[in-house]
Design a protein around this motif. Structure first.
Motif, PDB file in Angstrom:
ATOM      1  N   ASP A  13      -6.728   4.107   2.932  1.00 52.33           N
ATOM      2  CA  ASP A  13      -6.064   5.406   3.475  1.00 52.33           C
ATOM      3  C   ASP A  13      -7.237   6.340   4.103  1.00 52.33           C
ATOM      4  O   ASP A  13      -6.789   7.114   4.887  1.00 52.33           O
TER       5      ASP A  13
ATOM      6  N   TYR B 206      -7.131  -5.915   4.124  1.00 53.70           N
ATOM      7  CA  TYR B 206      -6.452  -5.419   2.878  1.00 53.70           C
ATOM      8  C   TYR B 206      -6.246  -6.107   1.655  1.00 53.70           C
ATOM      9  O   TYR B 206      -6.625  -6.278   0.624  1.00 53.70           O
TER      10      TYR B 206
ATOM     11  N   GLY C 230       0.701  -1.293   0.030  1.00 60.45           N
ATOM     12  CA  GLY C 230       0.008  -0.164   0.091  1.00 60.45           C
ATOM     13  C   GLY C 230       0.728   1.214  -0.061  1.00 60.45           C
ATOM     14  O   GLY C 230       1.876   1.255  -0.452  1.00 60.45           O
ATOM     15  N   SER C 231       0.434   2.384   0.455  1.00 60.83           N
ATOM     16  CA  SER C 231       0.810   3.622   0.399  1.00 60.83           C
ATOM     17  C   SER C 231       1.742   3.906   1.774  1.00 60.83           C
ATOM     18  O   SER C 231       1.507   3.166   2.919  1.00 60.83           O
TER      19      SER C 231
ATOM     20  N   VAL D 109      -6.083   0.856  -1.845  1.00 65.35           N
ATOM     21  CA  VAL D 109      -5.335   1.992  -1.379  1.00 65.35           C
ATOM     22  C   VAL D 109      -6.064   2.913  -0.935  1.00 65.35           C
ATOM     23  O   VAL D 109      -6.074   3.376   0.277  1.00 65.35           O
TER      24      VAL D 109
ATOM     25  N   PHE E 247      -0.701   3.973   4.652  1.00 62.89           N
ATOM     26  CA  PHE E 247      -1.143   2.825   5.207  1.00 62.89           C
ATOM     27  C   PHE E 247       0.132   2.216   5.969  1.00 62.89           C
ATOM     28  O   PHE E 247      -0.244   1.176   7.109  1.00 62.89           O
TER      29      PHE E 247
END
Length: 93
Positions: free
Chosen positions: A89, A56, A33-34, A85, A37
Motif C-alpha cells: 500500500d 506480492y 490485500g487491501s 499489505v 492494493f
C-alpha cells in the motif's frame, strides 16, 4: 480445517479472510490485500498487474517462511498480511 484452507488461499495471494472479521463474519470471503492494493491491480495493464500480484504473493510466502517462530497459523497469516499489505500500500507506482 479452516486454518488449512486459509493457509492454502494465503499462499496463493488471497490472504485476507472474512472469518477474521468481527462484523460481519464472512467465512466464504477471501480477498487479495487491501482495497487500495486491489484498486491498483485493476488499473494496471494485465501483464503489469500479473507481475505485481506475483511479487506480492512471493513476499507473503517469504514472510510465512521467515516468521516460522510464530507457531499459530492464524497469527502467522495475520502478521504476514499486515506486514506485506502495508508494504504494498505504501509503494509508489
Amino acid at each position: 480445517m479452516s486454518e488449512d484452507v486459509t493457509t492454502i488461499f494465503a499462499r496463493h495471494g488471497f490472504a485476507v479472510w472474512g472469518g477474521d472479521w468481527n462484523v460481519p463474519i464472512d467465512y466464504m470471503h477471501f480477498q487479495v490485500g487491501s482495497r487500495q492494493f486491489i484498486n491498483r491491480l485493476v488499473t494496471l495493464p494485465k501483464e503489469s498487474a500479473k507481475q505485481l500480484f506475483n511479487r506480492y504473493t512471493q513476499q507473503l510466502n517469504c514472510c510465512f517462511e521467515e516468521s516460522n517462530s510464530i507457531k499459530n497459523a492464524t497469527l502467522l497469516r495475520k502478521y504476514c498480511v499486515d506486514k506485506v499489505v502495508s508494504e504494498f500500500d505504501g509503494e509508489q507506482e
